[in-house]
Design a protein around this motif. Structure first.
Motif, PDB file in Angstrom:
ATOM      1  N   ILE A 104     -19.519  -0.871   2.813  1.00 22.32           N
ATOM      2  CA  ILE A 104     -18.715  -1.501   1.750  1.00 22.32           C
ATOM      3  C   ILE A 104     -17.214  -1.250   2.000  1.00 22.32           C
ATOM      4  CG2 ILE A 104     -18.139  -1.375  -0.712  1.00 22.32           C
ATOM      5  CD1 ILE A 104     -21.127  -0.770  -1.224  1.00 22.32           C
ATOM      6  N   LEU A 105     -16.885  -0.027   2.423  1.00 15.80           N
ATOM      7  CA  LEU A 105     -15.488   0.297   2.712  1.00 15.80           C
ATOM      8  C   LEU A 105     -14.984  -0.498   3.920  1.00 15.80           C
ATOM      9  CD1 LEU A 105     -15.226   4.186   2.228  1.00 15.80           C
ATOM     10  CD2 LEU A 105     -14.251   2.378   0.792  1.00 15.80           C
ATOM     11  N   VAL A 106     -15.805  -0.609   4.934  1.00 11.59           N
ATOM     12  CA  VAL A 106     -15.419  -1.383   6.119  1.00 11.59           C
ATOM     13  C   VAL A 106     -15.171  -2.831   5.734  1.00 11.59           C
ATOM     14  CG1 VAL A 106     -16.259  -2.290   8.319  1.00 11.59           C
ATOM     15  CG2 VAL A 106     -16.536   0.147   7.795  1.00 11.59           C
ATOM     16  N   GLU A 107     -16.036  -3.376   4.894  1.00 11.28           N
ATOM     17  CA  GLU A 107     -15.879  -4.764   4.462  1.00 11.28           C
ATOM     18  C   GLU A 107     -14.614  -4.929   3.632  1.00 11.28           C
ATOM     19  OE1 GLU A 107     -16.872  -8.667   4.529  1.00 11.28           O
ATOM     20  OE2 GLU A 107     -18.017  -7.056   5.515  1.00 11.28           O
ATOM     21  N   LYS A 108     -14.312  -3.914   2.831  1.00 11.36           N
ATOM     22  CA  LYS A 108     -13.148  -3.961   1.944  1.00 11.36           C
ATOM     23  C   LYS A 108     -11.826  -3.775   2.695  1.00 11.36           C
ATOM     24  CE  LYS A 108     -11.114  -1.088  -1.724  1.00 11.36           C
ATOM     25  NZ  LYS A 108     -11.330   0.099  -2.593  1.00 11.36           N
ATOM     26  N   LEU A 109     -11.817  -2.868   3.672  1.00  9.88           N
ATOM     27  CA  LEU A 109     -10.577  -2.450   4.304  1.00  9.88           C
ATOM     28  C   LEU A 109     -10.353  -2.984   5.715  1.00  9.88           C
ATOM     29  CD1 LEU A 109     -10.520   1.257   3.035  1.00  9.88           C
ATOM     30  CD2 LEU A 109      -9.222  -0.691   2.142  1.00  9.88           C
ATOM     31  N   THR A 110     -11.253  -3.849   6.176  1.00 11.50           N
ATOM     32  CA  THR A 110     -11.042  -4.515   7.468  1.00 11.50           C
ATOM     33  C   THR A 110     -11.327  -5.995   7.284  1.00 11.50           C
ATOM     34  OG1 THR A 110     -13.324  -4.265   8.289  1.00 11.50           O
ATOM     35  CG2 THR A 110     -11.801  -2.436   8.711  1.00 11.50           C
ATOM     36  N   THR A 118      14.000   6.211   4.902  1.00 12.56           N
ATOM     37  CA  THR A 118      12.628   6.566   5.248  1.00 12.56           C
ATOM     38  C   THR A 118      12.508   6.379   6.761  1.00 12.56           C
ATOM     39  OG1 THR A 118      11.707   4.331   4.997  1.00 12.56           O
ATOM     40  CG2 THR A 118      11.768   5.728   3.033  1.00 12.56           C
ATOM     41  N   ILE A 119      11.804   7.299   7.433  1.00  5.07           N
ATOM     42  CA  ILE A 119      11.789   7.239   8.895  1.00  5.07           C
ATOM     43  C   ILE A 119      10.386   7.126   9.491  1.00  5.07           C
ATOM     44  CG2 ILE A 119      13.966   8.472   9.176  1.00  5.07           C
ATOM     45  CD1 ILE A 119      12.342  11.018   9.679  1.00  5.07           C
ATOM     46  N   ASN A 120       9.366   7.226   8.663  1.00  8.54           N
ATOM     47  CA  ASN A 120       8.004   7.139   9.214  1.00  8.54           C
ATOM     48  C   ASN A 120       7.096   6.389   8.245  1.00  8.54           C
ATOM     49  OD1 ASN A 120       6.053   7.533  11.169  1.00  8.54           O
ATOM     50  ND2 ASN A 120       5.637   9.662  10.640  1.00  8.54           N
ATOM     51  N   PHE A 121       7.631   5.313   7.688  1.00  8.94           N
ATOM     52  CA  PHE A 121       6.956   4.506   6.675  1.00  8.94           C
ATOM     53  C   PHE A 121       6.295   3.327   7.389  1.00  8.94           C
ATOM     54  CE2 PHE A 121       7.849   2.774   2.111  1.00  8.94           C
ATOM     55  CZ  PHE A 121       6.580   2.212   2.062  1.00  8.94           C
ATOM     56  N   ARG A 122       4.962   3.276   7.354  1.00  3.63           N
ATOM     57  CA  ARG A 122       4.273   2.186   8.042  1.00  3.63           C
ATOM     58  C   ARG A 122       2.943   1.825   7.384  1.00  3.63           C
ATOM     59  NH1 ARG A 122       1.784   5.525  12.818  1.00  3.63           N
ATOM     60  NH2 ARG A 122       2.874   7.513  12.574  1.00  3.63           N
ATOM     61  N   ASP A 123       2.510   0.646   7.700  1.00  4.87           N
ATOM     62  CA  ASP A 123       1.232   0.117   7.235  1.00  4.87           C
ATOM     63  C   ASP A 123       0.131   0.716   8.107  1.00  4.87           C
ATOM     64  OD1 ASP A 123      -0.965  -1.577   6.597  1.00  4.87           O
ATOM     65  OD2 ASP A 123       0.409  -3.214   6.109  1.00  4.87           O
ATOM     66  N   LEU A 124      -0.937   1.183   7.485  1.00  3.79           N
ATOM     67  CA  LEU A 124      -2.043   1.730   8.270  1.00  3.79           C
ATOM     68  C   LEU A 124      -2.845   0.623   8.939  1.00  3.79           C
ATOM     69  CD1 LEU A 124      -3.240   4.607   8.820  1.00  3.79           C
ATOM     70  CD2 LEU A 124      -4.999   4.034   7.130  1.00  3.79           C
ATOM     71  N   GLY A 125      -2.698  -0.609   8.445  1.00  5.94           N
ATOM     72  CA  GLY A 125      -3.488  -1.718   8.957  1.00  5.94           C
ATOM     73  C   GLY A 125      -2.989  -2.271  10.275  1.00  5.94           C
ATOM     74  N   GLY A 126      -3.705  -3.288  10.762  1.00  6.93           N
ATOM     75  CA  GLY A 126      -3.309  -3.987  11.977  1.00  6.93           C
ATOM     76  C   GLY A 126      -4.016  -3.559  13.239  1.00  6.93           C
ATOM     77  N   LEU A 127      -4.739  -2.430  13.210  1.00  2.40           N
ATOM     78  CA  LEU A 127      -5.405  -1.931  14.411  1.00  2.40           C
ATOM     79  C   LEU A 127      -6.812  -2.504  14.545  1.00  2.40           C
ATOM     80  CD1 LEU A 127      -4.400   1.856  14.354  1.00  2.40           C
ATOM     81  CD2 LEU A 127      -3.270  -0.043  15.536  1.00  2.40           C
ATOM     82  N   ARG A 128      -7.202  -2.766  15.778  1.00  2.00           N
ATOM     83  CA  ARG A 128      -8.539  -3.286  16.063  1.00  2.00           C
ATOM     84  C   ARG A 128      -9.568  -2.168  15.939  1.00  2.00           C
ATOM     85  NH1 ARG A 128      -7.866  -4.980  21.196  1.00  2.00           N
ATOM     86  NH2 ARG A 128      -7.303  -7.111  20.622  1.00  2.00           N
ATOM     87  N   VAL A 183      -8.192  -3.567  10.958  1.00  2.00           N
ATOM     88  CA  VAL A 183      -7.898  -2.858   9.710  1.00  2.00           C
ATOM     89  C   VAL A 183      -6.955  -3.715   8.872  1.00  2.00           C
ATOM     90  CG1 VAL A 183      -6.934  -0.768   8.673  1.00  2.00           C
ATOM     91  CG2 VAL A 183      -8.200  -0.622  10.836  1.00  2.00           C
ATOM     92  N   ARG A 184      -7.328  -3.903   7.628  1.00  2.00           N
ATOM     93  CA  ARG A 184      -6.588  -4.777   6.729  1.00  2.00           C
ATOM     94  C   ARG A 184      -5.160  -4.295   6.516  1.00  2.00           C
ATOM     95  NH1 ARG A 184      -8.454  -5.791   0.447  1.00  2.00           N
ATOM     96  NH2 ARG A 184      -6.655  -7.024  -0.230  1.00  2.00           N
ATOM     97  N   LYS A 185      -4.201  -5.206   6.643  1.00  2.00           N
ATOM     98  CA  LYS A 185      -2.799  -4.876   6.410  1.00  2.00           C
ATOM     99  C   LYS A 185      -2.439  -5.093   4.943  1.00  2.00           C
ATOM    100  CE  LYS A 185       0.405  -5.661   9.365  1.00  2.00           C
ATOM    101  NZ  LYS A 185       1.412  -6.330  10.232  1.00  2.00           N
ATOM    102  N   GLY A 186      -1.376  -4.412   4.521  1.00  2.00           N
ATOM    103  CA  GLY A 186      -0.868  -4.601   3.171  1.00  2.00           C
ATOM    104  C   GLY A 186      -1.676  -3.928   2.088  1.00  2.00           C
TER     105      GLY A 186
END
Length: 305
Positions: free
Chosen positions: A298-304, A58-68, A75-78
């Motif tokens: 609600i999404l912001v609270e859930k995913l950040t 796999t060459i472009n597999f990454r977590d979307l999280g970690g960004l401010r 943004v929530r990781k994992g």
């Protein structure tokens, strides 16, 4: 003796030919600047760089999280992952894959693209085919043949790709809304991917990050990082194309580069279509994606965090 000398001579010629076909991706498309910008502006540099998931094949597999985000959250990781296609995921890597707790994989490819390149996933992972675009005639898969035959110029490649990015949020908004709803409503970690994990996957990622209030320039940097992780693959493609020009002299190397990499103008075509068609990202999220202010909080609270 002469045969050995002849064979040796042929080997030298072939080696020289292969060496001459090595191609480096130009700086504007090698992703290094975007990676540096992302790790500098995105938040904790160590956390941002650790988003990459290095599984075999796999060459472009990454977590979307970690960004401010713009409001100081992260943004929530994992929880949400993105990747290129998983047809070559090794069985030996299933343990590492399952350690990410990914419950569902959303495949954004068309039927024609999937044929012969079906995802190879652990049995416990739910697979969902959620194509972004309809491609009944196999046009996407056939694009490679058209490029090899020299039927597409660099400018045509740029225009076609920009239109694809704009159409995602206009012509294909129904499919995009459906995919985003499924991804963001999940209570378990999920992954989505297309073929290379850069175009459709990049668009979906940009929209999720926009919903979560990540700054647009940071989203562009994250989009461009695909070039950083895909650099070796793009160089391999360009090398093959250069060698292929021996039998396909009409092949356009610049068009190959455009289709093998991403460019800021592509994701900006998505943003520009949203701004011009819907009046900006905020009304687009509320009116077209159906995420009102309460649902978004609600999404912001859930995913950040």
């Amino acid at each position: 003796m002469k045969r050995n000398e002849s064979s040796l001579g042929l080997s030298v010629v072939l080696a020289g030919l292969m060496f001459s076909c090595k191609v480096s991706v130009p700086a504007e498309h090698n992703g290094k600047a975007a990676y540096n910008d992302l790790t500098t502006r995105g938040g904790d540099s160590a956390a941002v760089s650790a988003r990459y998931i290095g599984l075999e094949n796999t060459i472009n597999f990454r977590d979307l999280g970690g960004l401010r985000t713009k409001d100081g959250r992260t943004v929530r990781k994992g929880f949400i992952y993105r990747s290129d296609n998983l047809s070559k995921l090794e069985t030996e890597d299933f343990g590492r894959f399952n350690a990410l707790r990914i419950a569902t994989v959303y495949d954004l490819r068309t039927d024609h693209e999937i044929e012969g390149k079906e995802d190879h996933l652990p049995a416990n992972v739910r697979y969902q085919h959620t194509p972004v675009v309809q491609d009944n005639a196999g046009e996407i898969k056939g694009l490679k043949k058209r490029v090899l035959n020299g039927e597409i110029t660099e400018q045509q490649a740029r225009d076609m790709t920009a239109k694809f990015y704009a159409d995602a949020v206009t012509v294909n908004i129904g499919s995009v809304k459906n995919i985003l709803t499924q991804i963001t409503s999940s209570d378990q970690p999920v992954l989505y991917h297309c073929s290379a994990g850069k175009d459709r996957t990049g668009i979906i990622s940009a929209l999720i990050l926009s919903i979560l209030n990540v700054d647009r320039q940071l989203i562009v940097d994250d989009f461009m990082v695909s070039n950083y992780y895909r650099r070796a693959r793009a160089e391999k493609t360009l090398g093959k194309a250069k060698l292929g020009r021996i039998i396909k002299p009409k092949l356009n190397m610049d068009a190959i580069e455009i289709l093998s990499t991403v460019d800021e103008s592509f994701i900006n075509a998505t943003f520009n279509a949203i701004d011009s068609t819907y009046g900006g990202m905020e009304p687009f999220i509320e009116n077209e994606l159906g995420i009102n202010k309460v649902a978004r909080r609600i999404l912001v609270e859930k995913l950040t965090e």
